[in-house]
Write a protein that holds these residues in place. Structure first.
Motif, PDB file in Angstrom:
ATOM      1  N   ILE A  50      45.093 -24.134 -25.536  1.00 39.29           N
ATOM      2  CA  ILE A  50      44.309 -23.594 -24.348  1.00 39.29           C
ATOM      3  C   ILE A  50      43.002 -22.960 -24.808  1.00 39.29           C
ATOM      4  N   LYS A  51      43.488 -22.218 -26.134  1.00 38.43           N
ATOM      5  CA  LYS A  51      42.270 -21.212 -26.555  1.00 38.43           C
ATOM      6  C   LYS A  51      41.030 -22.137 -27.333  1.00 38.43           C
ATOM      7  N   ASN A  83      40.329 -25.357 -26.454  1.00 38.65           N
ATOM      8  CA  ASN A  83      39.772 -25.978 -25.156  1.00 38.65           C
ATOM      9  C   ASN A  83      38.606 -25.023 -24.485  1.00 38.65           C
ATOM     10  N   GLN A  84      39.252 -23.674 -24.579  1.00 37.23           N
ATOM     11  CA  GLN A  84      38.353 -22.760 -23.798  1.00 37.23           C
ATOM     12  C   GLN A  84      37.075 -22.468 -24.783  1.00 37.23           C
ATOM     13  N   GLU A  85      37.090 -22.401 -26.186  1.00 34.81           N
ATOM     14  CA  GLU A  85      35.997 -22.141 -26.737  1.00 34.81           C
ATOM     15  C   GLU A  85      35.144 -23.367 -26.594  1.00 34.81           C
ATOM     16  N   HIS A 101      38.778 -27.904 -19.814  1.00 31.90           N
ATOM     17  CA  HIS A 101      40.029 -27.686 -19.164  1.00 31.90           C
ATOM     18  C   HIS A 101      41.221 -28.189 -19.826  1.00 31.90           C
ATOM     19  N   SER A 102      42.429 -27.481 -19.590  1.00 28.89           N
ATOM     20  CA  SER A 102      43.703 -27.937 -20.394  1.00 28.89           C
ATOM     21  C   SER A 102      44.723 -28.598 -19.409  1.00 28.89           C
ATOM     22  N   VAL A 156      43.366 -15.027 -23.768  1.00 33.92           N
ATOM     23  CA  VAL A 156      43.273 -16.477 -23.172  1.00 33.92           C
ATOM     24  C   VAL A 156      43.682 -16.718 -22.032  1.00 33.92           C
ATOM     25  N   ASP A 207      42.927 -14.913 -14.069  1.00 40.49           N
ATOM     26  CA  ASP A 207      42.510 -16.229 -14.588  1.00 40.49           C
ATOM     27  C   ASP A 207      43.278 -17.221 -13.266  1.00 40.49           C
ATOM     28  N   SER A 229      38.728 -24.599 -17.294  1.00 41.80           N
ATOM     29  CA  SER A 229      37.647 -23.859 -18.338  1.00 41.80           C
ATOM     30  C   SER A 229      37.243 -22.660 -17.732  1.00 41.80           C
ATOM     31  N   LYS A 230      36.833 -21.643 -18.638  1.00 40.81           N
ATOM     32  CA  LYS A 230      36.189 -20.255 -17.930  1.00 40.81           C
ATOM     33  C   LYS A 230      34.759 -20.824 -17.640  1.00 40.81           C
ATOM     34  N   LYS A 231      34.207 -21.756 -17.972  1.00 40.02           N
ATOM     35  CA  LYS A 231      32.809 -22.144 -17.566  1.00 40.02           C
ATOM     36  C   LYS A 231      32.936 -23.232 -16.637  1.00 40.02           C
TER      37      LYS A 231
END
Ligand code: SAM
Length: 253
Positions: free
Chosen positions: A152-153, A155-157, A161-162, A194, A199, A238-240
């Motif tokens: 997950i970390k 993918n987030q970077e 999405h995971s 994360v 979230d 994703s956070k974006k």
């Protein structure tokens, strides 16, 4: 000389395709893979009634250690391995396919509607933005495998999405609440931000069944949500997010 069929059954009876039914009818020996996924209504009895042939249930070791028996049967018979979902997505059947091909047999893959595609579609998130998927496994001897957290970390970077499959061990599917608590406990161990309580996650419950539900909710809400029964799948977005993805997730509340 026979062919090896790797057949996807889709998630439930209503997602069986003509291609999958015809391929099973063309096979002399049919094995139902009982360990990579599960369905609310696809069983040996239901399939036997639909295709009018006998089916044997196989476990992981029957296919992975007993693959020589299958290759041997191909000398005279068409052999089918039927799998809930898609036969090649998040399964280990590629080894058998490669072995059959090396021994000179035709391998016929019949795709089925996979939980992977199904949840991407139902989430309305951009299919271009999915990173590596991962299986969240049960802790073993008190130890938590942190692979899911690491995936997950990363993918987030990358702004991705995971998709998280949940463990299915000895026929026991992991419950949704257990999965959410396990993810939060990983964050408590690592504390790298994360997975935060605010979230959002997407939770798919019993997809393809009459009682299917797809929620987008925060971890804080997810801890308290009343769930029905497995199987479950989770997306950590994703956070974006694109603004249209933000709007799409609101439709899942
Ligand atoms: C390892 S994946 C195998 C996927 C399968 N080959 C396919 O293509 O659909 C199995 C996991 O997906 C999830 N899953 C499978 N079917 C599901 C369903 N109908 N609803 C929600 N999650 C499901 C569960 O977490 C299950 O343990």
């Amino acid at each position: 000389m026979g062919d090896l069929y790797l057949i996807g059954l889709g998630l439930s009876k209503r997602f069986l395709t003509n291609a999958s039914i015809e391929s099973m009818k063309r096979s002399d020996v049919i094995f139902l893979d009982s360990y990579t996924s599960l369905s609310c209504d696809l069983s040996k009895d239901v399939l036997e009634e639909i295709i009018g042939k006998q089916i044997s249930i196989v476990k992981r070791e029957d296919l992975e250690q007993g693959y020589r028996n299958i290759i041997e049967s191909l000398k005279t018979k068409n052999v089918a391995i039927a799998t809930v979902g898609d036969p090649m997505i998040a399964t280990t059947h590629v080894g058998l396919a490669v072995e059959a091909r090396k021994n000179g047999y035709n391998v016929r893959i019949v795709p089925g509607i996979s939980v992977h595609c199904y949840i991407i579609s139902k989430s309305m998130l951009s299919s271009y933005k999915f990173g590596r998927s991962v299986t969240l496994v049960y802790p073993y001897e008190g130890k938590t495998d942190m692979t899911t957290y690491n995936v997950i970390k990363s993918n987030q970077e990358a702004g991705l999405h995971s998709i998280i499959y949940l463990d299915l061990r000895d026929g026991k599917p992991m419950d949704g609440n257990e999965a959410i608590n396990l993810l939060l406990s990983m964050e408590s161990q690592r504390n790298e931000g994360v997975i935060r309580l605010d979230d959002v996650l997407v939770l798919g419950e019993r997809l393809g069944c009459d009682e299917e539900r797809v929620f987008a909710l925060s971890f804080r809400e997810a801890i308290k949500v009343n769930l029905n029964r497995p199987p479950y799948i989770i997306i950590i977005p994703s956070k974006k997010l694109h603004y249209m993805e933000v709007e799409a997730l609101k439709c899942l509340h």
